[in-house]
Motif scaffolding. Sequence first.
Motif, PDB file in Angstrom:
ATOM      1  N   THR A  27       5.745   9.836  -7.890  1.00 13.72           N
ATOM      2  CA  THR A  27       6.822   9.428  -7.103  1.00 13.72           C
ATOM      3  C   THR A  27       5.704   9.241  -5.982  1.00 13.72           C
ATOM      4  N   GLU A  28       6.093   7.547  -5.411  1.00 19.45           N
ATOM      5  CA  GLU A  28       5.631   6.916  -4.679  1.00 19.45           C
ATOM      6  C   GLU A  28       6.385   6.824  -3.230  1.00 19.45           C
ATOM      7  N   VAL A  29       4.963   7.158  -2.407  1.00 21.61           N
ATOM      8  CA  VAL A  29       5.546   7.427  -0.749  1.00 21.61           C
ATOM      9  C   VAL A  29       5.345   6.868  -0.185  1.00 21.61           C
ATOM     10  N   LYS A  30       6.101   6.039   1.287  1.00 26.41           N
ATOM     11  CA  LYS A  30       4.841   5.535   1.886  1.00 26.41           C
ATOM     12  C   LYS A  30       4.411   6.349   2.770  1.00 26.41           C
ATOM     13  N   ALA A  31       3.586   6.380   3.774  1.00 28.47           N
ATOM     14  CA  ALA A  31       2.726   6.688   4.785  1.00 28.47           C
ATOM     15  C   ALA A  31       2.538   5.902   5.865  1.00 28.47           C
ATOM     16  N   PRO A  32       3.064   5.750   6.755  1.00 30.54           N
ATOM     17  CA  PRO A  32       3.004   4.295   7.823  1.00 30.54           C
ATOM     18  C   PRO A  32       1.335   5.036   8.296  1.00 30.54           C
ATOM     19  N   GLU A  33       1.385   6.267   8.441  1.00 33.70           N
ATOM     20  CA  GLU A  33      -0.046   6.766   9.723  1.00 33.70           C
ATOM     21  C   GLU A  33      -1.504   6.581   8.955  1.00 33.70           C
ATOM     22  N   VAL A  34      -1.050   6.983   7.308  1.00 34.23           N
ATOM     23  CA  VAL A  34      -2.251   6.661   6.028  1.00 34.23           C
ATOM     24  C   VAL A  34      -2.214   5.125   6.581  1.00 34.23           C
ATOM     25  N   ASN A  63       0.674  -1.359  -0.208  1.00 33.48           N
ATOM     26  CA  ASN A  63      -0.124   0.164  -0.103  1.00 33.48           C
ATOM     27  C   ASN A  63       0.857   1.399  -0.063  1.00 33.48           C
ATOM     28  N   HIS A  64       0.311   1.792  -1.014  1.00 31.56           N
ATOM     29  CA  HIS A  64       1.130   3.199  -0.512  1.00 31.56           C
ATOM     30  C   HIS A  64       0.537   4.417  -1.562  1.00 31.56           C
ATOM     31  N   CYS A  65       0.914   5.345  -1.638  1.00 32.08           N
ATOM     32  CA  CYS A  65       0.389   6.762  -1.556  1.00 32.08           C
ATOM     33  C   CYS A  65       1.178   8.036  -2.460  1.00 32.08           C
ATOM     34  N   HIS A  66       0.717   8.063  -3.939  1.00 30.40           N
ATOM     35  CA  HIS A  66       1.159   8.900  -5.316  1.00 30.40           C
ATOM     36  C   HIS A  66       1.143  10.786  -5.531  1.00 30.40           C
ATOM     37  N   GLN A  67       2.032  10.549  -5.578  1.00 31.59           N
ATOM     38  CA  GLN A  67       2.439  12.378  -5.368  1.00 31.59           C
ATOM     39  C   GLN A  67       2.425  12.623  -6.542  1.00 31.59           C
ATOM     40  N   ILE A  68       1.467  13.324  -7.515  1.00 31.68           N
ATOM     41  CA  ILE A  68       1.424  13.807  -8.957  1.00 31.68           C
ATOM     42  C   ILE A  68       1.608  14.755  -8.933  1.00 31.68           C
ATOM     43  N   CYS A  69       2.449  15.412  -9.614  1.00 29.21           N
ATOM     44  CA  CYS A  69       2.572  16.744 -10.013  1.00 29.21           C
ATOM     45  C   CYS A  69       2.176  17.532 -11.330  1.00 29.21           C
ATOM     46  N   ARG A  97     -14.130  -6.344   0.832  1.00 25.94           N
ATOM     47  CA  ARG A  97     -12.988  -7.482   1.468  1.00 25.94           C
ATOM     48  C   ARG A  97     -11.361  -6.372   1.152  1.00 25.94           C
ATOM     49  N   GLN A  98     -10.768  -5.915   1.413  1.00 27.80           N
ATOM     50  CA  GLN A  98      -9.824  -4.418   1.029  1.00 27.80           C
ATOM     51  C   GLN A  98      -8.958  -5.701   0.484  1.00 27.80           C
ATOM     52  N   ASP A  99      -8.523  -5.267  -1.010  1.00 24.47           N
ATOM     53  CA  ASP A  99      -6.684  -6.096  -0.905  1.00 24.47           C
ATOM     54  C   ASP A  99      -5.446  -4.917  -0.848  1.00 24.47           C
ATOM     55  N   VAL A 100      -5.847  -3.819  -1.274  1.00 23.18           N
ATOM     56  CA  VAL A 100      -4.518  -3.226  -1.515  1.00 23.18           C
ATOM     57  C   VAL A 100      -5.413  -1.743  -1.564  1.00 23.18           C
ATOM     58  N   PHE A 101      -4.688  -0.844  -1.747  1.00 21.88           N
ATOM     59  CA  PHE A 101      -5.407   0.715  -1.269  1.00 21.88           C
ATOM     60  C   PHE A 101      -4.036   1.760  -1.974  1.00 21.88           C
ATOM     61  N   SER A 102      -4.479   3.128  -3.205  1.00 23.81           N
ATOM     62  CA  SER A 102      -3.568   3.606  -3.626  1.00 23.81           C
ATOM     63  C   SER A 102      -4.387   4.823  -3.303  1.00 23.81           C
ATOM     64  N   LEU A 103      -3.260   5.669  -2.717  1.00 22.39           N
ATOM     65  CA  LEU A 103      -4.170   7.210  -2.117  1.00 22.39           C
ATOM     66  C   LEU A 103      -2.951   8.681  -3.094  1.00 22.39           C
ATOM     67  N   TYR A 104      -3.777   8.806  -4.288  1.00 19.06           N
ATOM     68  CA  TYR A 104      -3.114  10.131  -4.704  1.00 19.06           C
ATOM     69  C   TYR A 104      -2.724  11.700  -4.298  1.00 19.06           C
ATOM     70  N   ILE A 105      -2.567  11.819  -4.188  1.00 18.24           N
ATOM     71  CA  ILE A 105      -1.763  13.227  -3.601  1.00 18.24           C
ATOM     72  C   ILE A 105      -1.398  14.241  -4.502  1.00 18.24           C
ATOM     73  N   TYR A 106      -2.066  15.144  -5.474  1.00 20.75           N
ATOM     74  CA  TYR A 106      -2.042  16.024  -6.104  1.00 20.75           C
ATOM     75  C   TYR A 106      -1.308  17.573  -5.718  1.00 20.75           C
ATOM     76  N   GLY A 107      -0.238  17.920  -6.202  1.00 22.02           N
ATOM     77  CA  GLY A 107       0.004  19.076  -5.873  1.00 22.02           C
ATOM     78  C   GLY A 107       1.590  19.581  -6.637  1.00 22.02           C
ATOM     79  N   ILE A 108       1.960  20.396  -6.539  1.00 18.24           N
ATOM     80  CA  ILE A 108       3.804  20.194  -7.840  1.00 18.24           C
ATOM     81  C   ILE A 108       5.021  20.451  -6.988  1.00 18.24           C
ATOM     82  N   CYS A 109       5.405  19.826  -7.709  1.00 20.95           N
ATOM     83  CA  CYS A 109       6.254  19.129  -7.578  1.00 20.95           C
ATOM     84  C   CYS A 109       7.948  20.433  -7.311  1.00 20.95           C
ATOM     85  N   SER A 110       9.061  19.934  -6.710  1.00 23.98           N
ATOM     86  CA  SER A 110       9.544  21.541  -6.145  1.00 23.98           C
ATOM     87  C   SER A 110      10.244  21.055  -6.903  1.00 23.98           C
TER      88      SER A 110
END
Length: 174
Positions: free
Chosen positions: A114-121, A101-107, A134-147
């Motif tokens: 970019t994949e981001v590990k977020a243990p709290e999430v 399970n991981h989060c995606h940062q999307i510019c 029944r949950q198998d896996v999840f992906s979370l998308y975080i939209y913003g602007i990269c550095s």
Amino acid sequence: MKATEKKDNVRQASERILDNYLEMNNYRKTPERYAILNAVYDIGGHFTLEDLGQKLADEQHFPVSRATLYNTLNLFIELRIVIRHNIKGTTKYEAYYPGNNHCHQICTMCGKVTEVKAPEVTKAIAAMHLKRFRQDVFSLYIYGICSTCQAVITRKSNKHKTTDNNKKDEQRKG
């Protein structure tokens, strides 16, 4: 267990899943399906249909039609070997790894993912009580602007301010 061993185990398990499915449904075990499966696990990240086709043609010297790629990836999605993402209007795929399970940062400017590990999430979602699901896996998308894009915006803004200041200075002198 090392990460490479884990990935190899998942690849082998995926081959067994594919073997069993093909045998149970009396489908042929074509070399194309196995070449595509190996390429999916060799890529090691997000990829498009075109990326996969290019990898097969260039690195494995095994060109496969777009229709074969599409149909095979749909089968892999059904078998939970591959995950499909829709990122900024583009379909991307990645190999499925249980518990990955991981989060995606999307510019939103350049489209970089970019994949981001977020243990709290991960803990929060694991603690959710889902009804009749029944949950198998999840992906979370975080939209913003990269550095990188943020730096470009800042440079343009600073250049614009400098130009405006120079014009004001000229007007005062004139």
